[in-house]
Design an enzyme around this catalytic site. Structure first.
Site, PDB file in Angstrom:
ATOM      1  N   HIS A 137      64.508  72.341  56.211  1.00  0.00           N
ATOM      2  CA  HIS A 137      63.587  70.929  54.952  1.00  0.00           C
ATOM      3  C   HIS A 137      63.215  72.904  54.081  1.00  0.00           C
ATOM      4  O   HIS A 137      63.319  74.025  54.518  1.00  0.00           O
ATOM      5  CB  HIS A 137      61.859  71.191  54.929  1.00  0.00           C
ATOM      6  CG  HIS A 137      62.033  69.759  56.678  1.00  0.00           C
ATOM      7  ND1 HIS A 137      61.402  69.479  56.632  1.00  0.00           N
ATOM      8  CD2 HIS A 137      62.584  69.187  56.065  1.00  0.00           C
ATOM      9  CE1 HIS A 137      61.671  68.128  57.075  1.00  0.00           C
ATOM     10  NE2 HIS A 137      62.504  67.515  56.729  1.00  0.00           N
ATOM     11  N   ASP A 196      60.079  64.440  60.639  1.00  0.00           N
ATOM     12  CA  ASP A 196      61.152  63.988  59.856  1.00  0.00           C
ATOM     13  C   ASP A 196      62.188  63.796  61.316  1.00  0.00           C
ATOM     14  O   ASP A 196      61.870  64.995  61.565  1.00  0.00           O
ATOM     15  CB  ASP A 196      61.248  64.530  58.901  1.00  0.00           C
ATOM     16  CG  ASP A 196      62.842  64.446  58.298  1.00  0.00           C
ATOM     17  OD1 ASP A 196      63.278  63.108  58.627  1.00  0.00           O
ATOM     18  OD2 ASP A 196      63.395  64.827  57.955  1.00  0.00           O
ATOM     19  N   MET A 219      57.155  70.671  60.739  1.00  0.00           N
ATOM     20  CA  MET A 219      55.543  70.179  60.737  1.00  0.00           C
ATOM     21  C   MET A 219      55.982  68.908  60.434  1.00  0.00           C
ATOM     22  O   MET A 219      57.558  68.299  60.037  1.00  0.00           O
ATOM     23  CB  MET A 219      54.620  70.771  60.057  1.00  0.00           C
ATOM     24  CG  MET A 219      55.405  70.582  58.626  1.00  0.00           C
ATOM     25  SD  MET A 219      54.311  71.383  57.469  1.00  0.00           S
ATOM     26  CE  MET A 219      53.221  70.201  57.127  1.00  0.00           C
ATOM     27  N   SER A 274      62.415  72.540  60.390  1.00  0.00           N
ATOM     28  CA  SER A 274      61.703  72.491  59.035  1.00  0.00           C
ATOM     29  C   SER A 274      60.957  74.123  59.586  1.00  0.00           C
ATOM     30  O   SER A 274      61.415  74.925  59.629  1.00  0.00           O
ATOM     31  CB  SER A 274      60.617  70.968  59.581  1.00  0.00           C
ATOM     32  OG  SER A 274      59.762  71.731  57.027  1.00  0.00           O
ATOM     33  N   THR A 275      59.351  73.252  59.933  1.00  0.00           N
ATOM     34  CA  THR A 275      58.432  75.196  59.144  1.00  0.00           C
ATOM     35  C   THR A 275      58.892  76.568  61.137  1.00  0.00           C
ATOM     36  O   THR A 275      58.973  75.278  62.055  1.00  0.00           O
ATOM     37  CB  THR A 275      57.050  75.268  60.250  1.00  0.00           C
ATOM     38  OG1 THR A 275      56.624  73.492  58.863  1.00  0.00           O
ATOM     39  CG2 THR A 275      56.416  76.049  59.690  1.00  0.00           C
TER      40      THR A 275
END
Length: 381
Positions: free
Chosen positions: A217, A313, A310, A190-191
């Site tokens: 994401h 998940d 973050m 993600s991030t």
């Protein structure tokens, strides 16, 4: 209140957007808006005086746009977190990916087709505040667990039954019974993911004998452009997954924005299945459904990888992979932009190896090639 408030500088040429962001952030007791700027030059001029902890930055602005400002900012300050504000268009997505390559920490998409101010505020609030807190170290993190006494970067032992973050069902997860064979590499991120994935995928050999499937994401448009960019930098063929896309060696499949990616087997053939099932972990695509499906289709022959991001998940989806006899790698805290997703797997006590980003490609290639001969193929096969 624990600690000083997070100091935020907002940079956007639209007075409406500046006011919207300001009003959203002022409603949070942990955040203080210390100033606004109307373009990149104006923001850079204010940095020394305002000393923000984090900055939001629009892409398209007069005098000095967001990309120019970001390049200059990174000459002065390598560490200040910067969140880009982007539009859900091909132009906006392309500029945002440019910004991430130039050192932006993350991005937030501007509200589109929203019918009211309150809906616009909620759309921004739900994206922006968690990212501000994660990037400044204020988001709650899972408690760290002690390492078992192994050499090097060891597997982590299972959490005690009933402990916070312990595996949800089926008893303790152990490393017993693993064959070591890998038929697919499944990556969740993600991030900080675009830059981290570029580092990993671009260093994998074109002869890698197994396919790679990735959930990053990202919203629609972004995933397609990101796959195209990554394809130009990799010896492997990188594509945004389509429903029915064959999952074959030499190919990297990126889950499309707003669609989960799962898998279906027919004989020796595995294909991707994309669907708009319910969000998981507030995300679609989400890592957990991809991991669960990989375990169902490939059994224990899955190498799961959880990288910077973050939230949490991925760690629950990794459980069935591990129970089936698969393996898990997680990116280490020092090289992660946000150690939320990898940290959640470690805090849950999942057996895993913790690998710094520069060593992840080598670790993946070594595991994937173990017990196999490398294969030759033309790129794009």
């Amino acid at each position: 209140m624990a600690g000083p408030r997070i100091r935020v500088l907002i940079c956007d040429d639209s007075i409406v957007i500046r006011r919207l962001i300001t009003d959203v952030l002022k409603a949070d007791a942990e955040i203080e808006v210390v100033g606004t700027a109307v373009n990149g030059k104006n923001a850079l001029d204010k940095l020394a005086m305002l000393k923000p902890d984090i900055m939001t930055l629009d892409v398209e602005m007069p005098v000095m746009d967001g990309l120019e400002a970001l390049v200059e900012l990174r000459r002065r300050d390598k560490k200040l977190p910067v969140i880009m504000f982007s539009t859900l268009t091909e132009r906006g997505a392309g500029a945002t990916l440019d910004a991430l390559e130039r050192g932006a920490s993350d991005y937030v998409t501007k509200p589109a087709n929203v019918g009211s101010v309150s809906e616009s505020m909620e759309a921004v609030r739900s994206q922006l505040i968690p990212k501000i807190k994660s990037l400044t170290g204020r988001a709650p993190m899972p408690p760290k667990r002690a390492r078992p006494a192994f050499g090097g970067e060891p597997p982590r032992g299972p959490a005690a039954p009933g402990a916070p973050g312990a595996p949800s069902a089926g008893g303790p997860i152990t490393t017993a019974g693993r064959t070591g064979k890998v038929d697919v590499v499944a990556i969740g991120v993600s991030t900080g993911g675009p830059d981290a994935l570029t580092t990993v995928i671009s260093h994998l050999p074109g002869s890698l004998p197994v396919p790679i499937v990735v959930t990053q994401h990202m919203p629609p448009v972004f995933t397609q452009l990101f796959a195209q960019r990554l394809d130009t930098k990799s010896a492997l063929h990188v594509v945004e997954a389509r429903n029915g896309e064959p999952v074959t060696p030499g190919k990297v499949l990126i889950a499309p924005g707003d669609y989960h990616m799962r898998f279906k087997r027919s004989g020796d053939t595995v294909t991707a299945v994309t669907d708009q099932g319910p969000q998981e972990n507030y995300c679609r695509p989400a890592v957990d459904p991809m991991f669960r499906s990989a375990a169902e289709v490939y059994g224990g022959n899955v190498l799961a990888v959880i990288m910077t991001g973050m939230g949490q998940d991925g760690h629950r989806g990794a459980e069935p992979i591990l129970r089936a006899g698969g393996a898990l790698l997680v990116q280490d805290e020092a090289t992660s932009v946000v150690w939320g997703m990898p940290g959640a797997a470690v805090a849950a006590g999942l057996p895993c190896d913790i690998i710094p980003l520069p060593q992840l490609a080598e670790a993946i290639a070594s595991r994937a090639s173990s017990g196999r001969g490398t294969i030759s193929r033309s790129r794009g096969a």
